[in-house]
Design a protein around this motif. Structure first.
Motif, mmCIF file in Angstrom:
data_model
loop_
_atom_site.group_PDB
_atom_site.id
_atom_site.type_symbol
_atom_site.label_atom_id
_atom_site.label_comp_id
_atom_site.label_asym_id
_atom_site.label_seq_id
_atom_site.Cartn_x
_atom_site.Cartn_y
_atom_site.Cartn_z
ATOM 1 N N ALA A 33 0.826 -1.208 0.000
ATOM 2 C CA ALA A 33 0.000 0.000 0.000
ATOM 3 C C ALA A 33 0.859 1.257 0.000
ATOM 4 N N ALA A 34 1.916 1.266 0.808
ATOM 5 C CA ALA A 34 2.791 2.437 0.867
ATOM 6 C C ALA A 34 3.518 2.650 -0.461
ATOM 7 N N LEU A 35 4.022 1.573 -1.030
ATOM 8 C CA LEU A 35 4.753 1.695 -2.290
ATOM 9 C C LEU A 35 3.837 2.067 -3.446
ATOM 10 N N MET A 36 2.615 1.557 -3.436
ATOM 11 C CA MET A 36 1.672 1.846 -4.513
ATOM 12 C C MET A 36 1.297 3.321 -4.539
ATOM 13 N N THR A 37 1.126 3.930 -3.365
ATOM 14 C CA THR A 37 0.664 5.316 -3.291
ATOM 15 C C THR A 37 1.805 6.322 -3.165
ATOM 16 N N ALA A 109 -5.495 8.643 3.649
ATOM 17 C CA ALA A 109 -6.489 7.889 2.882
ATOM 18 C C ALA A 109 -6.696 6.545 3.553
ATOM 19 N N ALA A 110 -7.920 6.038 3.485
ATOM 20 C CA ALA A 110 -8.213 4.785 4.181
ATOM 21 C C ALA A 110 -9.298 4.012 3.453
ATOM 22 N N THR A 123 -9.341 -0.225 9.513
ATOM 23 C CA THR A 123 -9.004 0.323 8.201
ATOM 24 C C THR A 123 -7.604 -0.115 7.778
ATOM 25 N N LEU A 124 -7.395 -0.070 6.480
ATOM 26 C CA LEU A 124 -6.052 -0.054 5.914
ATOM 27 C C LEU A 124 -5.858 1.376 5.432
ATOM 28 N N CYS A 125 -4.908 2.102 6.030
ATOM 29 C CA CYS A 125 -4.753 3.521 5.732
ATOM 30 C C CYS A 125 -3.318 3.836 5.322
ATOM 31 N N ILE A 126 -3.180 4.935 4.597
ATOM 32 C CA ILE A 126 -1.856 5.481 4.290
ATOM 33 C C ILE A 126 -1.843 6.927 4.786
ATOM 34 N N PHE A 127 -0.661 7.427 5.146
ATOM 35 C CA PHE A 127 -0.575 8.815 5.615
ATOM 36 C C PHE A 127 0.835 9.345 5.390
ATOM 37 N N ASP A 128 0.930 10.678 5.319
ATOM 38 C CA ASP A 128 2.211 11.316 5.027
ATOM 39 C C ASP A 128 2.174 12.744 5.573
ATOM 40 N N PRO A 129 3.274 13.236 6.153
ATOM 41 C CA PRO A 129 3.289 14.630 6.629
ATOM 42 C C PRO A 129 3.298 15.637 5.486
ATOM 43 N N GLN A 130 3.602 15.163 4.272
ATOM 44 C CA GLN A 130 3.623 16.031 3.097
ATOM 45 C C GLN A 130 2.439 15.695 2.192
ATOM 46 N N GLY A 141 -7.076 0.293 -5.434
ATOM 47 C CA GLY A 141 -6.054 -0.687 -5.051
ATOM 48 C C GLY A 141 -5.951 -0.832 -3.547
ATOM 49 N N LEU A 142 -6.080 0.290 -2.833
ATOM 50 C CA LEU A 142 -6.049 0.257 -1.368
ATOM 51 C C LEU A 142 -7.218 -0.561 -0.826
ATOM 52 N N GLU A 143 -8.379 -0.396 -1.432
ATOM 53 C CA GLU A 143 -9.548 -1.169 -0.988
ATOM 54 C C GLU A 143 -9.349 -2.655 -1.240
#
Length: 410
Positions: A33-37, A109-110, A123-130, A141-143
């Protein structure tokens, strides 16, 4: 505590996500998930009534967080399965979270993790300070990765429940205790029959892991959402067939052979089995002729086809292996044949190979491993349908395993 929270707590407890070690595959899914986004981190959170529990994290930062600060808890309160927040500081639903106000999260995003019982447990979530540009394809894809995570959790629960059921059956009435041999055969059968779908799942996930590993190399591109979608689609289809197989076989054992008979598209069943056996197929050429429909229990008949095709692939000759599937309707029965060009079965062994834990003398010389469970399984299933099965010599040499099921009289 509301009803939904109680149901969520019960589902999390049933999946044993907090007291035991989560399935290892979850670590691969969050990395994908991290690499995809392109996000800094991805995480799988489950939320009970007391806290948010990170059970898998692409950076290794698992642990427990307060519910009030949790962005994922807010996502679970909404009906949408997906949630994309390009800038959480500008969104009043999330801006008061300490994770946002501290600058730890800007893009978030989740995808909800919803079990087969319809309960959202996290949830499966992604996050970033930027800021991160997350497309709709990435959200889809995340879903799909989230659905795969739930499949992994529930597959482990099904395995545990199966073990408990077998223990209960083994310790039951005198009649069941006298049937220990059949019970042992059933346990072996379940393990044997899930190998095909399990191989499809593992192969897809191994390919995904290779994609993830390649994307981690310096200068490499992200994992394409289309690649994730394709591999996870194959894995989830195999996992769903595995669940259906286990459920059907458990029901077959518990209720003494009750069958859900319907008209079956034999060609589709064979096609599904070949997908599950792709990892074992190797160089074997499989020729599928026009096949008539069968009348029987879909799960049980599929298990017969899987066993016969897997055996044929194992024993077909190594130089130019060929397996042929054919069928015809004669005198009120549908006959399906699976023929190979392997060593064949000697005439004297042709009845015995259908007994439990028996393998023919000819196949013992091939060095191919086996327990002698599959053909005993086939006999039990076919006979429960009022049919019969056997083995002849295939044209040109090899074994021709066949089974017949009656055509209902209308």
């Amino acid at each position: 505590m509301g009803v939904l929270e109680q149901m969520r707590d019960a589902e999390i407890a049933a999946l044993d996500l907090l007291s035991g070690a989560p399935p290892q595959i979850l670590d691969h899914l969050v990395r994908a998930a991290a690499l995809m986004t392109g996000a800094k981190a991805a995480r799988i959170n489950v939320l009970d009534s007391y806290a948010q529990h990170a059970i898998a994290d692409s950076t290794g930062a698992v642990g427990r967080d307060d519910l009030e600060a949790s962005l994922c808890a807010r996502v679970l309160r909404r009906p949408e399965r997906q949630q994309l927040v390009p800038d959480a500081k500008l969104d009043p639903r999330f801006s008061d979270s300490v994770f946002v106000s501290s600058g730890a999260i800007t893009t978030y995003a989740a995808a909800q993790l919803v079990t087969s019982n319809g309960i959202a447990i996290g949830t499966l979530c992604i996050f970033d300070p930027q800021p991160v540009d997350v497309s709709q394809a990435m959200m889809d894809g995340l879903e799909q990765l989230g659905e795969a995570a739930v499949q992994a959790m529930e597959a482990r629960r099904s395995h545990d429940q199966m073990g408990q059921l077998l223990q209960q059956l083994a310790g039951g009435s005198k009649e069941l205790r006298r049937s220990n041999e059949h019970l042992a055969a059933f346990a072996g059968q379940v393990s044997h029959d899930v190998q095909g779908p399990l191989a499809a799942v593992l192969m897809s996930l191994q390919l995904l892991e290779e994609e993830v590993g390649a994307a981690e190399e310096p200068g490499a591109a992200f994992v394409e959402p289309e690649t994730v979608s394709m591999l996870m689609g194959t894995a989830m289809a195999g996992a769903q067939r595995m669940r259906a197989t286990v459920a059907g076989l458990m029901d077959f054992a518990v209720v003494g052979g009750r069958l859900e008979v319907a008209e079956l598209d034999t060609a589709t069943l064979v096609e599904d089995v070949l997908v599950d056996l792709a990892a074992r197929r190797g160089r074997t050429e499989v020729v599928v002729e026009d096949l008539p429909p069968l009348h029987g229990d879909g799960v049980q008949v599929r298990a017969v086809l899987q066993n016969l095709l897997a055996n044929a692939m194992k024993y077909a000759v190594t130089s130019q292996p060929v397996v042929r599937v054919s069928g015809r309707v004669v005198d009120g029965v549908t006959r399906i044949s699976v023929a190979d060009n392997g060593p064949g079965v000697p005439l004297a062994q042709r009845a015995k190979v259908f007994e439990l834990m028996v393998r023919g003398d000819g196949v013992a010389q091939t060095g191919v491993e086996g327990l002698g469970i599959g053909l005993a399984t086939c006999r039990r299933v076919v006979e429960s349908h009022g049919g019969r099965l056997g083995v002849d010599e295939a044209p040109g040499g090899g074994a021709d395993f066949w089974f017949e099921l009656p055509v209902p009289v209308l």
